[in-house]
Each structure stands twice: as C-alpha cells, then as structure tokens.
Design a protein around this motif. Structure first.
Motif, PDB file in Angstrom:
ATOM      1  N   ARG A   1       3.753   2.588   2.190  1.00  0.00           N
ATOM      2  CA  ARG A   1       3.237   2.483   3.513  1.00  0.00           C
ATOM      3  C   ARG A   1       3.353   1.043   3.921  1.00  0.00           C
ATOM      4  O   ARG A   1       3.791   0.977   5.319  1.00  0.00           O
ATOM      5  CB  ARG A   1       1.842   2.833   3.863  1.00  0.00           C
ATOM      6  N   GLU A   2       3.384   0.051   3.151  1.00  0.00           N
ATOM      7  CA  GLU A   2       3.519  -1.187   3.621  1.00  0.00           C
ATOM      8  C   GLU A   2       4.182  -2.223   2.731  1.00  0.00           C
ATOM      9  O   GLU A   2       3.826  -1.906   1.557  1.00  0.00           O
ATOM     10  CB  GLU A   2       2.243  -1.984   3.784  1.00  0.00           C
TER      11      GLU A   2
ATOM     12  N   SER B   1       1.095  -1.325   0.022  1.00  0.00           N
ATOM     13  CA  SER B   1       0.241  -0.102   0.084  1.00  0.00           C
ATOM     14  C   SER B   1       0.942   1.203   0.052  1.00  0.00           C
ATOM     15  O   SER B   1       2.191   1.293   0.374  1.00  0.00           O
ATOM     16  CB  SER B   1      -0.953  -0.027   1.326  1.00  0.00           C
TER      17      SER B   1
END
Length: 175
Positions: free
Chosen positions: A103-104, A95
C-alpha cells in the motif's frame, strides 16, 4: 428623513491598511531578505563526481551560482576537494493491504561526503545527509507510480544538494 450613520467598515479598512503598512515597514527594517546563493570560503573546488551524472551536474550548477567559487577538473589546482563517498537510494515497504499487496513505500536517499583542503587536511569530516519520502502504491497505476517515484528521488537529491551547499557555506579555511 433619517440619516444613517457612516459605515463602520471605513475605519476598519483604514486600520487594516495602516497595520499592513506598519508590518511591511518592520520587516524591511529588521534586515529580512530572501535566502540567495551563499558565498563559499574557497575560490576553487574539485568534485570527484563526473559532470555527466545528475548529482555532479547539480553540484556544479549550485557552486557556480555562489559567485565566488569555480569548479576545476584538476584536484591539484583546487583549494578544496569535495569527495562524494556514497550516494545511495533505498525503498522499503511501509504498509500492506489486507490482501498482502503493498500500500505504501518509503523512499530514502543518503549522501555521504567530506571536504578536504589542498594539503589533505579535513575541512569537513565524513558526513551523512539523508532524505525520506513516502508514497502510496497502486497496482493498477504502475506506470504513474514509477514516474512519481522518480520525481520523489529527484526532489530528495535536490534537497540533499541544498543541505550540502549550506554545510559548505559555513566552512572556513584555516590558512
């Protein structure tokens, strides 16, 4: 003078204690025991991964704890040969933030192996084992996140080695 009745907690404690004892008795009688090292069906094995690598060292250590099998360096002297065909790692973005920053991440590790006997017959055909982990990423903590990623890869490799050992434990040689 008025007497107070005995506390209801005393019978409750006795009941809890008795049920705990009964539970322990049932568990010990059913054959439950912690999983320990599993015996392998062959006395010697050759691993085509060098002992100096992290994977090679882990495999040798796990096989040594089985108590029944020793690792030999000469493939001709081994009853079985464990061939590591591939050990790959990957990282992909899961993400993004609204600003387009990561983010991830999802980390993956795949181990491909096969087990053959001394005559070249397949005891275990080429098999893939894989593990996945996810972690959040923060640009302001790059150094810490690199260490977290390395720790997750080590954890995945340990899981894969355990899965591999369970697969080896169920193999039986046909003599």
């Amino acid at each position: 003078m008025r007497r107070t009745p005995p506390s209801p907690s005393l019978p409750r404690r006795r009941l809890l204690l008795a049920s705990g004892g009964l539970g322990a008795l049932l568990l010990s009688g059913c054959g439950f025991r912690l999983r320990g090292p599993q015996a392998l069906d062959f006395a010697t094995v050759h691993i085509n991964t060098p002992a100096q690598t992290e994977l090679g060292a882990q495999l040798r250590r796990q096989i040594a704890t089985s108590g029944t099998t020793t690792v030999v360096e000469d493939p001709a002297a081994a009853e079985a040969r464990l061939q590591i065909l591939a050990n790959s790692r990957g990282r992909e973005i899961l993400s993004l933030t609204g600003a387009g920053k990561v983010r991830e991440y999802q980390l993956t590790q795949t181990l491909r192996f096969q087990l053959i006997d001394k005559d070249g017959r397949s005891l275990l055909p080429p098999t893939n084992l894989s593990a996945r982990r996810e972690y959040t990423f923060d640009d302001s903590q790059v150094l810490g996140k690199e260490q977290e990623e390395a720790l997750l890869y080590r954890d995945m490799q340990a899981d894969l080695v355990q899965q591999l050992m369970r697969r080896l434990a169920v193999v039986s040689r046909a003599d």
